[in-house]
Design a protein around this motif. Sequence first.
Motif, short mmCIF file in Angstrom:
data_model
loop_
_atom_site.label_atom_id
_atom_site.label_comp_id
_atom_site.label_asym_id
_atom_site.label_seq_id
_atom_site.Cartn_x
_atom_site.Cartn_y
_atom_site.Cartn_z
N LEU A 52 0.85 -1.18 0.00
CA LEU A 52 0.00 0.00 0.00
C LEU A 52 0.89 1.23 0.00
N GLU A 53 0.63 2.14 -0.94
CA GLU A 53 1.35 3.42 -0.98
C GLU A 53 0.32 4.54 -0.90
N VAL A 54 0.59 5.51 -0.04
CA VAL A 54 -0.30 6.67 0.12
C VAL A 54 0.42 7.90 -0.42
N GLY A 55 -0.26 8.67 -1.27
CA GLY A 55 0.31 9.90 -1.81
C GLY A 55 1.45 9.67 -2.78
N PRO A 56 1.24 8.86 -3.84
CA PRO A 56 2.34 8.57 -4.77
C PRO A 56 2.77 9.75 -5.62
N GLY A 57 1.91 10.76 -5.76
CA GLY A 57 2.28 11.91 -6.60
C GLY A 57 2.56 11.47 -8.02
N PRO A 58 3.68 11.90 -8.60
CA PRO A 58 4.00 11.50 -9.98
C PRO A 58 4.53 10.07 -10.08
N ALA A 118 2.79 -4.98 2.97
CA ALA A 118 3.69 -3.95 3.48
C ALA A 118 3.09 -2.59 3.13
N ILE A 119 3.31 -1.61 3.98
CA ILE A 119 2.92 -0.24 3.69
C ILE A 119 4.19 0.57 3.51
N CYS A 120 4.33 1.24 2.38
CA CYS A 120 5.53 2.01 2.10
C CYS A 120 5.11 3.31 1.44
N ALA A 121 5.47 4.45 2.03
CA ALA A 121 4.96 5.71 1.50
C ALA A 121 5.82 6.89 1.93
N ASN A 122 5.92 7.86 1.02
CA ASN A 122 6.40 9.19 1.34
C ASN A 122 5.15 9.96 1.72
N LEU A 123 4.78 9.88 3.00
CA LEU A 123 3.48 10.39 3.43
C LEU A 123 3.37 11.90 3.31
N PRO A 124 2.22 12.39 2.83
CA PRO A 124 2.00 13.84 2.88
C PRO A 124 2.15 14.33 4.32
N TYR A 125 2.89 15.42 4.50
CA TYR A 125 3.20 15.90 5.85
C TYR A 125 1.95 16.13 6.70
N ASN A 126 0.87 16.54 6.07
CA ASN A 126 -0.30 16.96 6.85
C ASN A 126 -1.16 15.80 7.36
N VAL A 127 -0.92 14.56 6.93
CA VAL A 127 -1.73 13.43 7.40
C VAL A 127 -0.88 12.27 7.91
N GLY A 128 0.45 12.41 7.86
CA GLY A 128 1.33 11.30 8.17
C GLY A 128 1.15 10.71 9.55
N THR A 129 1.13 11.57 10.57
CA THR A 129 1.03 11.06 11.95
C THR A 129 -0.31 10.39 12.19
N GLU A 130 -1.38 10.98 11.67
CA GLU A 130 -2.71 10.39 11.88
C GLU A 130 -2.82 9.01 11.24
N LEU A 131 -2.26 8.86 10.05
CA LEU A 131 -2.28 7.55 9.39
C LEU A 131 -1.46 6.53 10.19
N LEU A 132 -0.29 6.94 10.67
CA LEU A 132 0.53 6.03 11.46
C LEU A 132 -0.23 5.54 12.68
N VAL A 133 -0.87 6.44 13.41
CA VAL A 133 -1.61 6.05 14.62
C VAL A 133 -2.72 5.07 14.26
#
Length: 278
Positions: A52-58, A118-133
């Motif tokens: 799972l990847e969150v926020g893949p951008g380009p 596996a979850i691997c992502a360059n998380l968007p700064y504004n939602v990263g902590t909430e997703l981790l929790v």
Amino acid sequence: MSAIDDLPPLREVIASHGLSARKALGQNFLLDLNLTAKIARQAGDLRGTDVLEVGPGPGGLTRGLLSEGARRVLAVEKDPRCLPALAEIAAAYPGRLEVIEGDALAINALERLTPPIAICANLPYNVGTELLVRWLTPPSWPPVWDSLTLMFQKEVAERIVAQPGSKAYGRLAILAQWRCDVQIAMHLPPEAFTPPPKVSSAVVHLRALPEPRFDADAKTLERVVAAGFNQRRKMLRASLKSLSPQIEDHLVAVGIAPTERAEQVSVEGFCALARRLA
């Protein structure tokens, strides 16, 4: 030609699709495909694994995950501008990339994947902590995922791996270390990104333990930890008073001095107190 596949370099992809990073979406793009492949490798051997990847951008990290052998990548992208670029990657890796347009906070993407996950992502700064929790607090443990390999601001990464006695130690460290082995796998300077953020970044790797490190009821532990760190400058006999009128007796019984502060108590200590209060 890029170093990891036959698709165009990311600078060309961004230029051709007009993908300037948007601050409102917490976007900072990694353009070095050798670097994105290196991040993908921090997740371990991905062959036979759904990712799972969150926020893949380009799609820089997406291409890294696919080139490193991920069985299948499910990418959740909120920015519709990025979808054509991701479609080009899907065409180059037939049957291995699925893209969902939407908000990762509103979609249960994990139910669409087949273990091992596996979850691997360059998380968007504004939602990263909430997703981790959210990933660390599923209804039951172990979770459906085996590992998390996530990029955060350096400050957040240091909070995840912090040890008792440090200023960075708090609820995030306890939540992560209670149920996972955690380590900082990589550091990235601002200039690795386009546009460069004002802070450094770090990749954190978390591997789920089969069982929590110490026995404790999850909700009781969260309540104890929250009370302790919401008033972290106070001694525990004061900050935890709302949990029990006999809190000093409970602290002494589990070997914690009532005059200590929350940042001095180990994960094991908090779990022992949670067991007693439960």
